[in-house]
Design a protein around this motif. Structure first.
Motif, PDB file in Angstrom:
ATOM      1  N   ALA A  26       8.804  92.480  36.413  1.00 56.24           N
ATOM      2  CA  ALA A  26       7.260  91.941  37.219  1.00 56.24           C
ATOM      3  C   ALA A  26       7.631  90.487  36.498  1.00 56.24           C
ATOM      4  O   ALA A  26       6.829  90.378  34.739  1.00 56.24           O
ATOM      5  N   PRO A  27       6.285  89.369  37.608  1.00 54.17           N
ATOM      6  CA  PRO A  27       5.647  88.631  36.485  1.00 54.17           C
ATOM      7  C   PRO A  27       4.243  88.582  36.654  1.00 54.17           C
ATOM      8  O   PRO A  27       3.102  88.645  36.782  1.00 54.17           O
ATOM      9  N   ILE A  28       4.269  89.524  35.213  1.00 53.88           N
ATOM     10  CA  ILE A  28       2.641  90.444  35.060  1.00 53.88           C
ATOM     11  C   ILE A  28       2.879  89.736  33.249  1.00 53.88           C
ATOM     12  O   ILE A  28       4.121  90.210  32.770  1.00 53.88           O
ATOM     13  N   MET A  70      -0.614  83.074  43.980  1.00 53.62           N
ATOM     14  CA  MET A  70      -1.803  83.954  43.797  1.00 53.62           C
ATOM     15  C   MET A  70      -2.274  83.742  42.007  1.00 53.62           C
ATOM     16  O   MET A  70      -1.478  83.721  41.161  1.00 53.62           O
ATOM     17  N   LYS A  85      -4.803  93.621  39.102  1.00 51.34           N
ATOM     18  CA  LYS A  85      -3.923  94.877  39.793  1.00 51.34           C
ATOM     19  C   LYS A  85      -2.531  95.972  39.232  1.00 51.34           C
ATOM     20  O   LYS A  85      -2.694  96.798  39.775  1.00 51.34           O
ATOM     21  N   ALA A  86      -2.297  95.130  38.215  1.00 49.84           N
ATOM     22  CA  ALA A  86      -1.296  95.777  37.688  1.00 49.84           C
ATOM     23  C   ALA A  86      -1.950  97.048  36.650  1.00 49.84           C
ATOM     24  O   ALA A  86      -1.847  97.571  36.448  1.00 49.84           O
ATOM     25  N   GLN A 123       1.938  96.456  43.565  1.00 47.59           N
ATOM     26  CA  GLN A 123       0.957  96.032  42.461  1.00 47.59           C
ATOM     27  C   GLN A 123       1.012  95.062  41.424  1.00 47.59           C
ATOM     28  O   GLN A 123       0.764  93.925  41.026  1.00 47.59           O
ATOM     29  N   LEU A 124       2.456  95.033  40.946  1.00 46.15           N
ATOM     30  CA  LEU A 124       2.905  94.504  39.834  1.00 46.15           C
ATOM     31  C   LEU A 124       2.861  93.037  40.504  1.00 46.15           C
ATOM     32  O   LEU A 124       3.250  92.089  39.634  1.00 46.15           O
ATOM     33  N   TYR A 125       3.063  92.674  41.863  1.00 44.06           N
ATOM     34  CA  TYR A 125       3.433  91.534  41.707  1.00 44.06           C
ATOM     35  C   TYR A 125       2.087  90.844  43.041  1.00 44.06           C
ATOM     36  O   TYR A 125       2.038  90.044  43.692  1.00 44.06           O
ATOM     37  N   GLY A 126       1.463  91.369  42.740  1.00 46.01           N
ATOM     38  CA  GLY A 126       0.093  91.111  43.009  1.00 46.01           C
ATOM     39  C   GLY A 126      -0.346  90.951  44.658  1.00 46.01           C
ATOM     40  O   GLY A 126      -1.181  89.995  45.156  1.00 46.01           O
ATOM     41  N   ILE A 127       0.203  91.819  45.611  1.00 46.79           N
ATOM     42  CA  ILE A 127       0.533  92.647  46.818  1.00 46.79           C
ATOM     43  C   ILE A 127      -0.683  92.740  47.051  1.00 46.79           C
ATOM     44  O   ILE A 127      -1.272  93.974  46.931  1.00 46.79           O
ATOM     45  N   PRO A 128      -1.509  92.254  48.218  1.00 46.05           N
ATOM     46  CA  PRO A 128      -2.961  92.208  48.870  1.00 46.05           C
ATOM     47  C   PRO A 128      -2.344  94.120  49.204  1.00 46.05           C
ATOM     48  O   PRO A 128      -1.267  94.265  50.128  1.00 46.05           O
ATOM     49  N   ASP A 129      -3.118  94.752  48.967  1.00 46.09           N
ATOM     50  CA  ASP A 129      -3.429  96.461  49.140  1.00 46.09           C
ATOM     51  C   ASP A 129      -3.191  96.924  51.026  1.00 46.09           C
ATOM     52  O   ASP A 129      -1.887  97.551  51.130  1.00 46.09           O
ATOM     53  N   ALA A 184      -3.821  99.450  38.949  1.00 43.71           N
ATOM     54  CA  ALA A 184      -2.276 100.781  39.192  1.00 43.71           C
ATOM     55  C   ALA A 184      -1.143 101.557  38.706  1.00 43.71           C
ATOM     56  O   ALA A 184      -1.380 102.148  38.596  1.00 43.71           O
ATOM     57  N   PHE A 202       4.431  99.560  42.191  1.00 46.33           N
ATOM     58  CA  PHE A 202       5.503  98.816  41.944  1.00 46.33           C
ATOM     59  C   PHE A 202       4.586  98.031  42.633  1.00 46.33           C
ATOM     60  O   PHE A 202       4.928  95.906  42.493  1.00 46.33           O
ATOM     61  N   ARG A 227      -5.442  87.966  38.891  1.00 46.96           N
ATOM     62  CA  ARG A 227      -6.289  89.032  39.664  1.00 46.96           C
ATOM     63  C   ARG A 227      -4.042  89.598  40.243  1.00 46.96           C
ATOM     64  O   ARG A 227      -4.617  91.056  39.798  1.00 46.96           O
ATOM     65  N   ARG A 228      -3.057  89.208  39.862  1.00 52.33           N
ATOM     66  CA  ARG A 228      -2.126  89.994  39.976  1.00 52.33           C
ATOM     67  C   ARG A 228      -2.105  90.824  38.597  1.00 52.33           C
ATOM     68  O   ARG A 228      -2.085  92.121  38.827  1.00 52.33           O
TER      69      ARG A 228
END
Lengths: 275, 316
Positions: free
Chosen positions: A99-101, A1, A9-10, B109-115, A13, B107, A5-6
């Protein structure tokens, strides 16, 4: 990943909570648009009653710009500064920290969401103020105005990100700290009057608050000829200083955040409730 | 090291407080295999949550080492974070203004899971947890049990290699607890995942776990399968007494007391080497004006193992 990008996304969100939250509570419209207009109205009537007619429009333009920008200051204080503390109380802070961010993504999301929702409120304040009090704005350079607005917000929210980390250290004191900072900024930033009248040195000191220079520059670009006479510094110089403040506040925020995270792991103060 | 999901070596964690230093973990050595359902059983304040926080990279150990899937929790924390998730039974996380679905999505999304993947998993998990109808309800309107189920969905939506559950069923009713236990067991078995569960509920540990470690005051006292642990007390007689409520009693035997203030009763569980002492216990109760309501012999449980090892009950 992909890490970037991650993190993006964070950011999205976390911003989503702010943007959606604003739309779901109609009562906030009253609290965030109509109530601040009352203090704007107070200054409008004082100026209308006392100022010479030729400078009234410039003064009222400043009051309305100040009222609109006040929304951002309140959002930075209460929506950014206190936010990590609230996240801790809610139990979300643990989830963000594990979280990994980069934790900066969370702050950035909070800032962008706050900027977006507050901008809507600020635009509403300007439109309503202009209509209700019959104030005209002279738009001289849309590009400069856009740049001033952008740099004011980025530096202001950079300061907000720094507050978020620092306030967390204070824990319960954050509430009082925010309260303490609220009123003096009303004067020091020149929300409702030209900051130049405070004297050069106080105005210079107040320039560390991004709103001071931002409001001054916006007023020069929107407030007509008298606004220029009351200006603190030339617009271009104010944009340059605001850019510098953005970089400084952002760097300090990242440093404070890393410090906070390390301290939390060492001492357990942020993740264990009894500490 | 790679075949181990979790390993701790001489792990110590102390906290500085106003009253001095507290040792939350004292020389903890554990090995959890991949695909294992592992339980950490201990009373409140025994160090369970501290251990989970270290393994989830939320706390540094004071000394010793800890590895998750072979990654050092201190030096390779980002690698660890990518493959773990944690759900605590007492957490009230999330945002009340968002719906159940949106909270879980946030939550993820914090792990980058695609939507697309995230929404599919969320709908599937909500269905399995019986939360389908509450999916679009704002979180401030759902019940505690529903919130705990939502939190579990949050932990599972990232499909972690290792799931940490900290007292996942605390405060839940029997049905909700059962749903969570059954689903987690199935999820671990079918997907080859690892579960690290902390609980002070011996039934939960016994029902769910392949192996259980018993922890008290930061020290691991025993670690084995529930059946092997119970062999530690196979020679003892387990006696359960229900009595009227009382303040305290001094008896020269190993026992636990669980008070029921609502019913005004107390449940005493004795671990006896010799059942000939039963009359002595009863007469001692009578001397202290404690009314005996019922008496029965019982099968040994993990609680008895705890009493054997510590000399008091899990809930004391």
């Amino acid at each position: 990943m992909n890490n970037l990008r991650r993190n993006l996304k964070a950011v999205y969100a976390r911003a989503y909570v702010r943007i959606v939250g604003m739309n779901r509570e109609p009562s906030w419209v009253v609290f965030t648009i109509f109530l601040p207009l009352l203090s704007v109205a107070a200054f409008v009537y004082v100026y209308k009653a006392t100022a010479p007619p030729e400078i009234i429009n410039s003064l009222l333009a400043r009051v309305i710009i100040g009222g609109a920008m006040l929304a951002f200051w309140m959002n930075v204080l209460w929506g950014m500064g206190n936010n990590f503390y609230y996240e801790k109380e809610l139990g979300n802070l643990d989830l963000y920290l594990m979280a990994p961010i980069s934790k900066t993504s969370i702050l950035l999301g909070m800032a962008l969401g706050g900027m977006f929702s507050t901008t809507i409120r600020a635009i509403a304040t300007i439109l309503l103020g202009a209509v209700l009090f019959n104030v005209s704005f002279t738009l001289e350079s849309p590009l400069s105005l856009g740049l001033v607005f952008l740099m004011t917000l980025t530096s202001l929210y950079g300061l907000g990100m720094l507050f978020a980390s620092l306030f967390l250290m204070y824990g319960r004191g954050a509430w009082h700290t925010a309260n303490l900072m609220q009123e003096p900024i009303f004067i020091l930033s020149g929300f409702y009057f030209p900051i130049k009248f405070l004297g050069f040195f106080i105005a210079l000191l107040a320039s560390f608050i991004p709103l001071t220079l931002g409001i001054d520059a916006m007023n020069q670009l929107l407030g007509g000829s008298f606004a220029k006479k009351w200006s603190l510094l030339p617009v271009n110089l104010e944009i340059l200083i605001l850019t510098g403040l953005t970089a400084v506040f952002f760097a300090l925020a990242v440093k404070a955040l890393n410090f906070m995270e390390t301290m939390s792991k060492k001492e357990g103060r942020l993740t264990l409730r009894y500490m | 090291m790679q075949s181990l999901a979790i390993e701790t070596r001489a792990l110590v964690r102390t906290f500085k407080t106003e009253k001095g230093h507290i040792t939350a973990l004292d020389n903890v050595n554990l090995k959890v295999k991949q695909g294992e359902l592992f339980g950490l059983l201990g009373p409140n304040g025994s160090g369970k949550t501290t251990l989970i926080k270290i393994l989830c990279t939320l706390l540094y150990p004071t000394s010793g080492e800890a590895y998750v899937s072979g990654y050092d929790v201190v030096k390779e924390s980002n690698k660890v974070r990518e493959i773990v998730n944690m759900v605590s039974g007492e957490e009230s996380s999330g945002y009340g203004i968002l719906t159940v679905r949106e909270n879980i999505w946030l939550f993820s999304q914090l792990y980058g899971i695609p939507d697309k993947v995230a929404w599919e998993r969320i709908d599937e998990l909500l269905k399995l947890m019986g939360l389908e109808e509450r999916a679009d309800t704002r979180v401030h309107k759902i019940s505690t049990g529903e919130r705990q189920k939502m939190n579990l969905c949050r932990g599972l939506v990232t499909d972690p290699q290792i799931l940490f559950l900290d007292e996942p069923t605390v405060g839940l009713d029997v049905n909700a607890s059962r749903t969570i236990r059954e689903y987690v067991k199935k999820w671990v078995r079918e997907n080859g995942r690892t579960l690290f569960l902390t609980t002070h509920n011996m039934m939960e540990a016994e029902e769910m776990c392949d192996r259980v470690a018993i922890i008290d005051r930061g020290r691991i006292l025993a670690c084995d399968s529930p059946s092997n642990l119970k062999k530690l007390v196979s020679k003892e007689v387990v006696l359960e007494l229900e009595t009227s409520l009382f303040d305290g009693i001094d008896l020269p035997y190993k026992f636990s007391i669980e008070k029921n203030l609502a019913k005004n009763t107390a449940k005493m569980r004795f671990l006896l080497e010799d059942e000939s002492v039963i009359p002595k216990i009863i007469s001692k109760l009578t001397e202290n004006s404690i009314k005996l309501i019922s008496l029965k012999k019982s099968e040994p449980s993990l609680e008895d193992v705890f009493i054997q090892l510590v000399g008091r009950g899990l809930h004391e």
